[in-house]
Design a protein around this motif. Structure first.
Motif, PDB file in Angstrom:
ATOM      1  N   CYS A 363       1.306  -0.978  -0.359  1.00 30.15           N
ATOM      2  CA  CYS A 363      -0.174  -0.226   0.025  1.00 30.15           C
ATOM      3  C   CYS A 363       0.948   1.168  -0.046  1.00 30.15           C
ATOM      4  CB  CYS A 363      -1.212   0.176   1.348  1.00 30.15           C
ATOM      5  SG  CYS A 363      -2.035  -1.870   1.035  1.00 30.15           S
ATOM      6  N   SER A 364       1.384   1.717  -0.815  1.00 29.50           N
ATOM      7  CA  SER A 364       2.102   3.254  -1.418  1.00 29.50           C
ATOM      8  C   SER A 364       0.702   4.362  -1.159  1.00 29.50           C
ATOM      9  CB  SER A 364       3.033   2.942  -2.218  1.00 29.50           C
ATOM     10  OG  SER A 364       4.306   2.365  -1.952  1.00 29.50           O
ATOM     11  N   TRP A 365       0.091   4.334  -0.144  1.00 26.05           N
ATOM     12  CA  TRP A 365      -0.987   5.262  -0.370  1.00 26.05           C
ATOM     13  C   TRP A 365      -0.967   5.599   1.461  1.00 26.05           C
ATOM     14  CZ3 TRP A 365      -4.947   3.583   2.172  1.00 26.05           C
ATOM     15  CH2 TRP A 365      -5.660   2.982   1.983  1.00 26.05           C
ATOM     16  N   GLY A 366      -1.564   6.404   1.042  1.00 26.97           N
ATOM     17  CA  GLY A 366      -1.835   7.175   3.395  1.00 26.97           C
ATOM     18  C   GLY A 366      -2.510   8.228   3.168  1.00 26.97           C
ATOM     19  N   TYR A 367      -3.479   8.335   4.288  1.00 28.87           N
ATOM     20  CA  TYR A 367      -3.384   9.847   4.690  1.00 28.87           C
ATOM     21  C   TYR A 367      -2.450  10.827   5.319  1.00 28.87           C
ATOM     22  CZ  TYR A 367      -7.246   6.805   5.294  1.00 28.87           C
ATOM     23  OH  TYR A 367      -8.287   5.655   5.315  1.00 28.87           O
ATOM     24  N   ASN A 368      -2.843  12.233   4.798  1.00 24.89           N
ATOM     25  CA  ASN A 368      -0.898  12.602   5.291  1.00 24.89           C
ATOM     26  C   ASN A 368      -1.231  13.127   6.908  1.00 24.89           C
ATOM     27  OD1 ASN A 368      -1.380  14.505   3.058  1.00 24.89           O
ATOM     28  ND2 ASN A 368      -3.331  15.540   3.468  1.00 24.89           N
ATOM     29  N   SER A 369      -0.213  12.568   6.946  1.00 22.99           N
ATOM     30  CA  SER A 369       0.425  12.992   8.207  1.00 22.99           C
ATOM     31  C   SER A 369      -0.301  14.136   9.479  1.00 22.99           C
ATOM     32  CB  SER A 369       2.145  13.546   8.871  1.00 22.99           C
ATOM     33  OG  SER A 369       2.717  13.895   9.760  1.00 22.99           O
ATOM     34  N   SER A 370      -0.015  13.594  10.414  1.00 19.32           N
ATOM     35  CA  SER A 370      -0.772  14.658  11.885  1.00 19.32           C
ATOM     36  C   SER A 370       0.407  15.736  11.551  1.00 19.32           C
ATOM     37  CB  SER A 370      -1.218  13.877  12.828  1.00 19.32           C
ATOM     38  OG  SER A 370       0.209  13.658  13.555  1.00 19.32           O
ATOM     39  N   ASN A 376       1.842  24.281   4.144  1.00 22.11           N
ATOM     40  CA  ASN A 376       2.046  24.216   2.286  1.00 22.11           C
ATOM     41  C   ASN A 376       1.127  23.369   1.653  1.00 22.11           C
ATOM     42  OD1 ASN A 376       4.678  25.156   2.399  1.00 22.11           O
ATOM     43  ND2 ASN A 376       5.730  23.435   2.999  1.00 22.11           N
ATOM     44  N   GLY A 377      -0.064  23.490   2.490  1.00 19.26           N
ATOM     45  CA  GLY A 377      -1.199  22.972   1.760  1.00 19.26           C
ATOM     46  C   GLY A 377      -1.558  21.390   2.013  1.00 19.26           C
ATOM     47  N   TYR A 378      -1.288  21.397   3.555  1.00 15.81           N
ATOM     48  CA  TYR A 378      -1.891  19.714   3.567  1.00 15.81           C
ATOM     49  C   TYR A 378      -2.961  19.457   4.213  1.00 15.81           C
ATOM     50  CZ  TYR A 378       2.932  18.038   1.791  1.00 15.81           C
ATOM     51  OH  TYR A 378       3.953  17.882   0.826  1.00 15.81           O
ATOM     52  N   THR A 379      -3.681  18.755   4.546  1.00 17.57           N
ATOM     53  CA  THR A 379      -4.276  18.532   5.309  1.00 17.57           C
ATOM     54  C   THR A 379      -4.454  17.873   6.794  1.00 17.57           C
ATOM     55  OG1 THR A 379      -6.200  19.234   4.273  1.00 17.57           O
ATOM     56  CG2 THR A 379      -7.256  18.505   6.156  1.00 17.57           C
ATOM     57  N   PRO A 380      -3.633  18.189   7.592  1.00 17.04           N
ATOM     58  CA  PRO A 380      -3.133  16.917   7.998  1.00 17.04           C
ATOM     59  C   PRO A 380      -4.805  16.031   8.576  1.00 17.04           C
ATOM     60  CG  PRO A 380      -2.810  19.264   9.092  1.00 17.04           C
ATOM     61  CD  PRO A 380      -4.323  19.576   8.147  1.00 17.04           C
ATOM     62  N   GLY A 381      -4.043  14.497   9.006  1.00 20.23           N
ATOM     63  CA  GLY A 381      -4.664  13.435   9.608  1.00 20.23           C
ATOM     64  C   GLY A 381      -4.748  13.305  10.600  1.00 20.23           C
ATOM     65  N   PRO A 382      -4.940  12.006  11.033  1.00 18.25           N
ATOM     66  CA  PRO A 382      -4.983  11.450  12.393  1.00 18.25           C
ATOM     67  C   PRO A 382      -3.915  11.328  13.557  1.00 18.25           C
ATOM     68  CG  PRO A 382      -6.316   9.759  10.519  1.00 18.25           C
ATOM     69  CD  PRO A 382      -5.861  10.918   9.670  1.00 18.25           C
ATOM     70  N   ALA A 383      -4.107  11.983  14.438  1.00 19.97           N
ATOM     71  CA  ALA A 383      -2.417  12.222  15.184  1.00 19.97           C
ATOM     72  C   ALA A 383      -2.163  11.120  15.942  1.00 19.97           C
ATOM     73  CB  ALA A 383      -2.456  12.613  16.056  1.00 19.97           C
ATOM     74  N   THR A 384      -3.399   9.822  16.439  1.00 14.68           N
ATOM     75  CA  THR A 384      -3.345   8.917  17.098  1.00 14.68           C
ATOM     76  C   THR A 384      -3.835   7.681  16.226  1.00 14.68           C
ATOM     77  OG1 THR A 384      -4.957   9.182  18.586  1.00 14.68           O
ATOM     78  CG2 THR A 384      -3.054  10.190  19.071  1.00 14.68           C
ATOM     79  N   GLU A 385      -3.767   6.357  16.934  1.00  9.01           N
ATOM     80  CA  GLU A 385      -4.024   5.145  16.904  1.00  9.01           C
ATOM     81  C   GLU A 385      -5.394   4.874  17.074  1.00  9.01           C
ATOM     82  OE1 GLU A 385      -3.153   0.231  17.513  1.00  9.01           O
ATOM     83  OE2 GLU A 385      -1.717   1.429  16.648  1.00  9.01           O
ATOM     84  N   LYS A 386      -5.575   5.766  17.774  1.00  7.77           N
ATOM     85  CA  LYS A 386      -7.167   6.032  18.688  1.00  7.77           C
ATOM     86  C   LYS A 386      -7.612   6.667  18.166  1.00  7.77           C
ATOM     87  CE  LYS A 386     -10.674   6.788  22.756  1.00  7.77           C
ATOM     88  NZ  LYS A 386     -10.648   7.579  22.291  1.00  7.77           N
ATOM     89  N   GLU A 387      -7.615   7.859  17.282  1.00  8.63           N
ATOM     90  CA  GLU A 387      -7.970   8.672  16.465  1.00  8.63           C
ATOM     91  C   GLU A 387      -8.702   8.355  15.207  1.00  8.63           C
ATOM     92  OE1 GLU A 387      -7.633  12.862  14.179  1.00  8.63           O
ATOM     93  OE2 GLU A 387      -6.379  12.288  15.730  1.00  8.63           O
ATOM     94  N   ALA A 431       2.755   8.676   8.259  1.00 11.61           N
ATOM     95  CA  ALA A 431       0.744   8.858   7.973  1.00 11.61           C
ATOM     96  C   ALA A 431       0.124   7.754   8.501  1.00 11.61           C
ATOM     97  CB  ALA A 431       0.730   9.056   6.587  1.00 11.61           C
ATOM     98  N   PHE A 432      -1.023   7.456   9.115  1.00 10.41           N
ATOM     99  CA  PHE A 432      -1.977   6.473   9.124  1.00 10.41           C
ATOM    100  C   PHE A 432      -2.424   5.956   7.367  1.00 10.41           C
ATOM    101  CE2 PHE A 432      -2.084   7.605  13.705  1.00 10.41           C
ATOM    102  CZ  PHE A 432      -2.027   6.508  14.045  1.00 10.41           C
ATOM    103  N   PRO A 433      -2.776   5.184   6.723  1.00 10.23           N
ATOM    104  CA  PRO A 433      -2.450   3.458   8.186  1.00 10.23           C
ATOM    105  C   PRO A 433      -1.429   3.028   8.447  1.00 10.23           C
ATOM    106  CG  PRO A 433      -4.426   3.329   6.409  1.00 10.23           C
ATOM    107  CD  PRO A 433      -3.477   4.105   6.235  1.00 10.23           C
ATOM    108  N   GLY A 434      -0.210   3.244   7.862  1.00 11.18           N
ATOM    109  CA  GLY A 434       1.028   3.390   8.506  1.00 11.18           C
ATOM    110  C   GLY A 434       1.708   2.662   9.487  1.00 11.18           C
ATOM    111  N   ALA A 435       1.272   4.176  10.099  1.00 10.58           N
ATOM    112  CA  ALA A 435       1.171   4.593  11.408  1.00 10.58           C
ATOM    113  C   ALA A 435       0.773   2.831  12.671  1.00 10.58           C
ATOM    114  CB  ALA A 435       1.285   5.601  11.915  1.00 10.58           C
TER     115      ALA A 435
END
Length: 697
Positions: A363-370, A376-387, A431-435
């Motif tokens: 899976c070479s994809w994922g949400y943006n890093s928190s 720089n135009g990014y929308t931060p993604g989930p910060a924790t596994e729970k989130e 980034a999640f889901p990798g994290a």
């Protein structure tokens, strides 16, 4: 031409969904405010019924039919609310497959449904009403995952002229005869410093360091692959006709034509010979749209381009050039042109991979890093596994299903290994889901052991691998739509693999954590191939632990005041560089740089593994099951014999190294297989009226 930093946006490759695009609305005991994201699929919600509703759903035939479609749930309170909301239909998220239905139910995935309303239905009102029902445990919108790179960006190809020049060389020192191998520094890095697009800058001795590679060439002396190992690629469609990939494509034994409108094997998916297009919900895997980048095909080549076939490039586990010697690639298409898969479709793709034999999920994809930059135009993604788990519960449940159910308790691996890119926002949290703690998260290296200028990093990274780093100012030249760089400062190279050009097979360069990720998938596949050849069995978590031990050290490269010039806002023309202390990366690039040789050596040493054992056999009356005995008796390739205790229940015979068991009457009996060296194994044969070959019937 104006001087500028040349960064290939189309291969930054953090295929991403914004954190608010696929949101969990909540459950019946959740009083939080409901927010419907702008890109939610109109007229659709995803709901999960509580386990107590399973029998009622069965009575309504919702979860027993193959399609799982209906206009009523059979649950009075739910149907009453949905009647108020407008016309609707139910459809199971996961189609019924008799071979895997029992474990689907055990995981609770049969309780997930897509509910479709009129397109004009107010989703917030619908969600609020459904959320109050005790019969429903989860409600969420059904958005679509998104790319983070620009599909209009120019591709960088290895020209036919350059490839022809390379093809004149003679393979030496055990090298494969693939002409592009010498430019694949990521497999064997000699520190020569001239790994550029056309190999034009041979006098540039800056940038590469010997040993910054996955050590593939040395590993190939021990193992090159095995067709029993299947890697599912969730990405753009893989060009399964590419001459450097075709021989290593997975073939569904129940299908004969890709894209056929029949479900030959009864798994709920029509025409899935080499995989399935989950964007269009059809067997038509595609790659010719003007907005396709060739990304899935590039990733596939890194894992399993056919080795030693005299053309193109090499793959980490691509075999030795003889038929059926490499690992197999399954294409699970989740991006197509400008379109992408819904959350429900993504979950189906993950489960499909597990149910159809894949043991590695690429899976070479994922949400943006928190921690990605809003500036720089990014929308931060989930910060924790729970989130993440609360925001994307269906995604998590599908991944858990793959982790727990891929492979076999009697095969080379019990469970599956999801491998994700860490992300490309130059952020200090991957980034999640990798994290997710149960996934393998991969950061990217330049050719000199330093972190690539774009890579996400942090304590949640599992491993690192070469992903390339074109960190230099350049001039851009154009010739027949092919691009190259005239280096003016440091040149650290990109990753060469299979590509697509104007719908035709090609070869080219990309960079990103997306390119690092398949190196780890490829090494994992190579390791499992070797484990299969040496009769070793692993639990998935133990194999990941073994991979984390099989690395080259990185932290030592980041000590003693070591620095690197980074272009922090590297997508902006004329961005100013910043000198970064590499000590910030110590302990933040995972266990180290994955090393194929160390992994194979650790498998030889039998760490974290056990001997593969002959499995119990399940077979229908007048049906047969075949097993390759060489996989269960180490070092034995023939001379097997067998005997059955109750001849009226089943019969068994051996053809070379193949055991053939036939069911005769309902019941059970013992089966003993003896090898030429006198070792034997005894298992139970269960014969049932309905055919099957697994323990979930």
């Amino acid at each position: 031409m104006k001087k500028k930093f040349f960064y290939i946006a189309m291969v930054a490759l953090a295929l991403t969904g914004c954190s608010d695009s696929l949101s969990t609305i909540g459950s019946s005991d959740d009083n939080s405010e409901i927010t419907i994201p702008a890109d939610a699929e109109a007229g659709e919600l995803l709901i999960k019924f509580s386990p107590e509703m399973s029998d009622i759903l069965d009575q309504a035939q919702l979860s027993k039919t193959r399609a799982g479609k209906a206009t009523r749930s059979g649950i009075p309170s739910t149907d009453e609310v949905l009647d108020i909301l407008g016309s609707y239909s139910f459809e199971r998220v996961f189609p019924v497959d008799a071979n895997t239905e029992a474990r689907t139910r055990e995981a609770g995935l049969h309780l997930w449904y897509t509910v479709k309303f009129n397109k004009g239905t107010d989703l917030k009102t619908a969600a609020e009403r459904l959320k109050q029902l005790g019969e429903i445990s989860k409600v969420q919108t059904n958005g679509r995952i998104k790319r983070a790179y620009n599909t209009d960006s120019k591709r960088i190809y290895l020209s036919d002229k350059a490839l022809q020049q390379k093809s004149t060389r003679s393979a030496a020192n055990g090298e494969p005869n693939d002409p592009g191998f010498t430019s694949q520094w990521h497999y064997r890095n000699l520190g020569e410093g001239h790994y550029d697009f056309e190999n034009l800058n041979k006098n540039n001795q800056v940038g590469a360091k010997a040993g910054c590679d996955v050590n593939a060439l040395e590993a190939w002396k021990t193992c090159t692959g095995d067709p029993s190992i299947i890697v599912a690629i969730l990405d753009e469609g893989v060009m399964y006709t590419h001459p450097d990939l075709a021989a290593n494509m997975w073939c569904n034994p129940g299908e004969s034509v890709q894209g056929a409108q029949t479900d030959g094997d009864g798994n709920g998916y029509e025409g899935d010979l080499h995989g399935y297009n989950f964007v269009t919900e059809s067997g038509d895997i595609t790659w010719t749209d003007a907005n396709d980048t060739g990304h899935g095909t590039h990733v596939a080549g890194t894992i399993a381009a056919v080795n030693n076939n005299g053309i193109g490039v090499s793959g980490v586990a691509g075999g030795d050039g003889t038929p059926n010697s490499g690992v197999k690639i399954m294409s699970c298409q989740v991006f197509s042109g400008q379109n992408s898969v819904t959350l429900a479709g993504e979950a189906r793709a993950i489960k499909y991979a597990a149910d159809n034999g894949a043991v590695i999920l690429q899976c070479s994809w994922g949400y943006n890093s928190s921690e990605s930059s809003i500036i720089n135009g990014y929308t931060p993604g989930p910060a924790t596994e729970k989130e993440w788990a609360e925001t994307y519960p269906l995604e998590k449940e599908a991944l858990d299903y793959f982790i727990n159910n891929a492979g076999s308790p009697n095969g080379v691996i019990d469970g599956g290994i999801p491998v994700f890119a860490a992300g490309n926002e130059y952020a200090g949290n991957p980034a999640f889901p990798g994290a997710y703690s149960k996934c393998v998260c991969v950061s990217s290296l330049a050719a000199d052991f330093t972190p690539a200028c774009y890579t996400d990093f942090g304590s949640l990274v599992t491993l690192s691998a070469p992903g390339g780093d074109l960190e230099y100012y350049s001039k851009i030249g154009e010739q027949e739509d092919e691009y190259w760089a005239e280096t003016t400062t440091e040149q650290k190279g990109a990753v060469l693999s299979t590509m697509i050009k104007n719908g035709q097979p090609a070869y080219g360069y990309m960079e990103g954590t997306s390119m690092a990720c398949p190196h780890v998938s490829g090494v994992a596949a190579l390791g499992l191939a070797y484990a299969a050849k040496t009769n070793r069995h692993y639990r998935a978590a133990d194999f990941v632990a073994l991979m984390k031990k099989s690395v080259k050290d990185l932290d030592s490269h980041y000590q003693n005041g070591a620095t690197k010039t980074y272009y922090m806002n590297h997508t902006t023309v004329g961005a100013s560089p910043e000198i970064v202390q590499l000590s910030k990366y110590i302990g933040k690039m995972g266990a180290g740089l994955i090393d194929a040789v160390q992994l194979l050596n650790n498998i030889t040493n039998k760490e974290f593994s056990s001997d593969m054992k002959l499995p119990n056999v399940y077979v229908g009356i007048e049906k047969t099951v075949s097993l390759n005995l060489a996989a269960y008796f180490a070092g034995q390739t023939g001379g097997f014999s067998c005997s059955v205790a109750k001849n009226g229940v089943a019969s068994a015979s051996v053809d070379g190294k193949t055991l053939i068991v036939k069911g005769l009457a309902a019941g059970s009996t013992s089966l003993t297989v003896t090898a030429a060296d006198g070792t034997s194994q005894t298992v139970v044969v269960t014969v049932r009226k309905s055919a099957g070959n697994n323990g979930w019937m």
